[in-house]
Design a protein around this motif. Structure first.
Motif, short mmCIF file in Angstrom:
data_model
loop_
_atom_site.label_atom_id
_atom_site.label_comp_id
_atom_site.label_asym_id
_atom_site.label_seq_id
_atom_site.Cartn_x
_atom_site.Cartn_y
_atom_site.Cartn_z
N GLN A 206 52.33 43.16 47.01
CA GLN A 206 51.42 42.86 48.13
C GLN A 206 49.97 42.91 47.67
N ALA A 207 49.64 43.95 46.90
CA ALA A 207 48.26 44.12 46.45
C ALA A 207 47.84 42.98 45.53
N ARG A 208 48.80 42.42 44.78
CA ARG A 208 48.49 41.30 43.88
C ARG A 208 48.04 40.07 44.66
N GLN A 209 48.47 39.97 45.90
CA GLN A 209 48.11 38.81 46.73
C GLN A 209 46.62 38.81 47.09
N VAL A 210 46.00 40.00 47.00
CA VAL A 210 44.60 40.08 47.39
C VAL A 210 43.75 39.40 46.32
N PRO A 211 43.04 38.32 46.67
CA PRO A 211 42.29 37.58 45.66
C PRO A 211 41.10 38.37 45.13
N ALA A 212 40.72 38.07 43.87
CA ALA A 212 39.56 38.71 43.26
C ALA A 212 38.33 38.44 44.12
#
Ligand SMILES: Cc1cc2nc3c(=O)[nH]c(=O)nc-3n(C[C@H](O)[C@H](O)[C@H](O)COP(=O)(O)O)c2cc1C
Ligand code: SF4
Ligand code: FES
Lengths: 183, 452
Positions: A172-178
């Motif tokens: 889920q956290a990986r989905q948060v874009p830079a």
């Protein structure tokens, strides 16, 4: 606890043109924070919290500006910023994973969680992934020992954790874009 | 010994098994309106009708012993304040640092009944004539900080804090209450480390005297109390000293009594861990078997941390220990601490427990005193060695020697963190020595014999 000092007195600190403590920020801090303390320096921790939250670290330039704002020396700001674990001079990842390693959590098997994070993220506790996505921390008791093992993902506590859940939270956290903000 | 009605957890279901249903009843944060509608802030009204000194007398008579770890009587602490000198601010600092491993009781009150804490704060400010309260909460309690901030705003709007506050009574003191978030440092739970943190400095404990009651926050008279201590004052003002003294136990060792109810957070190898409210003096075995539904997987009890890792451990034969303020002397631990025991079953490796606790103290020592800073590091290293099987009996002796040389009791440090380290290690090694001996190799000392 550890001590960090500025590497040398002649070190050039990174600077940007835009100030961290703009007149608008200063005005708001004065009203919302400084007003709560009878000595200006009392406002330091709440201010550092705000900076850490916003920038995921406490930049040197911000420390110098905060010192000027509070009428204290930059050394006093550095002293405070380096004492508390939540403040970091190095940028933390967009998602900070803090696995509790204290006694109730170790007795209730925190180790598979920590090992899984190590393996999946390829970093050790205290490190940040090179893409700036994750920081892994082994933390002391998070005050939720009855639901051990537990971990903080940024500001959210997750209880009675197991490896599949940790995996899902990492995905889920990986989905948060830079560049975006995730709490 | 059981409570017939919940006291501190009156509005929080599930804390007294058998009375309010454990586990199934839903918990939710009690709002200002709900709090008032259920008799909240009535104690404050009653206290405001009393002279401040009378309130202190009242709390003194009830012998409300501090719930933050040391068990110091709150009324006595309050009476150490100098008389109102009119020269400036006087402070209350509420200790919600709760970073002692194994401890999670104050969190329950913040989560679900924040106004109980705020009412206690208001009463203390009236009694001690304090004008500013800082609610000091650990950085990791993100959710609880939000709940408390909201409750504080409600209390301002509801006429408790701020100008014209304290229930808008003519002549009443106007009190401000602010939230101060810490940022991850166990040492800031120590009362003077806490003051330094509010002042915007690193949390180095101060040398005492001067005591905070005389020279505390920003150099002014200051009272520091634990969250639960202040919450306990509320029902006492409501129901009286005699009622409070009817709960709990007298000291069996000729010491100070242990009156009242106590929040006890049980963690570790039990079926239903959680925070329970029990009368002081309840047996640990009752907590485990009765409140927590017994040991997990039907395993046998091996040992327990008494109340936060600083207090040391209870041995296998101390399962029936009475959870009151005598426990230190009765069971050879440092004290009751936070009354939050962590339970270990028969499969637990006590060397692991010691190593885990030693790492905690090594990480959290603030580094000001050499015996604590260096000693905590050495103790951790020695325990790692023992755990890995590469230590000798001499290391075990060195470990105990190091333990005994650091702390307020041997008089080598500024604060009690080192005593916590000392007691934890000494009691684990002392009560489970066999386990440690099995892990170390004997050290052969060369003996030279000369033949004539
Ligand atoms: C290292 C150390 C950590 C402490 N941590 C806490 C804490 O997290 N919460 C707390 O209430 N008291 C803590 N204490 C005890 C406080 O110093 C102080 O005695 C207490 O807050 C007083 O409140 P009380 O009298 O109401 O218990 C700690 C003490 C030491 C030496
Ligand atoms: S005893 Fe340890 S934690 Fe306490 S002041 Fe000294 S170095 Fe710091
Ligand atoms: S030991 Fe992990 S939350 Fe307390």
């Amino acid at each position: 606890m550890s001590w960090k000092t500025k590497p040398s007195s002649t070190m050039q600190i990174p600077r940007r043109a835009e100030p961290y403590v703009s007149p608008a920020v200063a005005e708001r801090w004065e009203r919302e924070i400084v007003a709560k303390y009878h000595v200006r320096q009392g406002a330091l921790m709440p201010i550092l919290h705000e900076i850490q939250h916003e920038h995921r670290c406490i930049p040197y330039q911000a420390m110098v500006e905060v010192a000027r704002f509070l009428g204290i020396s930059p050394a006093e700001v550095l002293d405070c910023a380096t004492f508390y674990e939540e403040f970091s001079l190095e940028p933390r990842g967009r998602c900070t994973i803090g696995i509790c390693q204290s006694i109730a959590c170790e007795a209730c098997d925190h180790k598979p969680l920590l090992d899984h994070c190590r393996r999946t993220l390829g970093i050790e506790p205290g490190e940040t992934t090179s893409d700036g996505a994750f920081t892994l921390l082994a933390m002391e008791c998070l005050g939720s020992c009855d639901t051990a093992p537990v971990a903080l993902f940024n500001e959210t506590l997750h209880e009675k954790l197991d490896v599949p859940t940790v995996d899902r939270l990492i995905a889920q956290a990986r989905q948060v874009p830079a560049g975006s903000h995730h709490h | 010994m059981r409570l017939t009605e919940p006291v501190l957890t009156k509005r929080i279901p599930g804390c007294v098994p058998g009375i309010s249903d454990g586990g199934t009843a839903a918990r939710a944060t009690v709002s200002f309106e709900q709090y008032k509608a259920t008799g909240g802030y009535a104690s404050l009204a009653k206290a405001l009708d009393m002279e401040p000194a009378k309130v202190i007398e009242f709390v003194k008579e009830a012998v409300v012993r501090g719930r933050g770890g040391a068990g110091f009587p709150a009324g006595l602490k309050w009476s150490f304040l100098p008389q109102d000198d009119g020269a400036g601010h006087r402070y209350l600092c509420i200790n919600c640092d709760e970073a002692e491993p194994g401890t999670f009781k104050d969190r329950l009150l913040c989560d679900f009944d924040p106004h109980l804490i705020l009412e206690g704060i208001a009463i203390a400010c009236h009694a001690c004539k304090l004008d500013t309260a800082y609610f000091f909460i650990r950085g990791e309690y993100h959710h609880q900080a939000k709940v408390m901030e909201k409750a504080i705003q409600e209390a301002y709007a509801g006429g408790i804090f701020g100008k014209g506050g304290l229930m808008r009574r003519p002549g009443a003191l106007s009190v401000d209450c602010f939230l101060h978030r810490s940022a991850g440092a166990y040492i800031c739970g120590e009362e003077t480390g806490l003051l330094e943190a509010i002042e915007g400095k690193r949390g180095w404990p101060r040398v005492k005297p001067p005591f905070p009651a005389v020279k505390g926050l920003f150099g002014r008279p200051t009272i520091i109390n634990n969250v639960e201590t202040l919450a306990a004052v509320v029902p006492i003002v409501e129901k009286g000293v005699a009622w409070w003294k009817g709960i709990g136990v007298e000291s069996s060792l000729g010491g100070m009594p242990s009156y009242g109810t106590k929040l006890m957070g049980v963690s570790g190898h039990v079926n239903r861990p959680g925070v329970f409210e029990a009368p002081l003096g309840v047996k640990l075995s009752t907590l485990v078997n009765d409140y927590c539904g017994g040991m997990r997987k039907g395993k046998r009890f091996k040992g327990a941390i008494a109340g936060g890792v600083s207090m040391g451990v209870l041995g296998t034969d101390q399962f029936d220990a009475a959870m009151d303020f005598d426990i230190g002397r009765a069971c050879n631990v440092l004290g009751l601490g936070t009354a939050c025991p962590t339970i270990f079953d028969e499969d637990t490796d006590m060397v692991m427990v010691a190593r885990n606790i030693a790492r905690f103290f090594k990480n959290e020592s603030c580094g000001q005193c050499t015996p604590c800073r260096e000693g905590s590091g050495w103790i951790y290293k020695l325990l790692c060695r023992i755990e890995q099987g590469s230590a000798t009996t001499a290391d075990l002796d060195l470990l105990l020697e190091l333990g005994m040389s650091m702390g307020l009791t041997p008089g080598t440090t500024i604060c009690g963190l080192a005593d916590g380290n000392n007691w934890a290690i000494r009691t684990i090694v002392g009560k489970f020595r066999g386990e440690f001996e099995k892990r170390v190799k004997p050290k052969f000392v060369p003996v030279h014999v000369s033949a004539h």
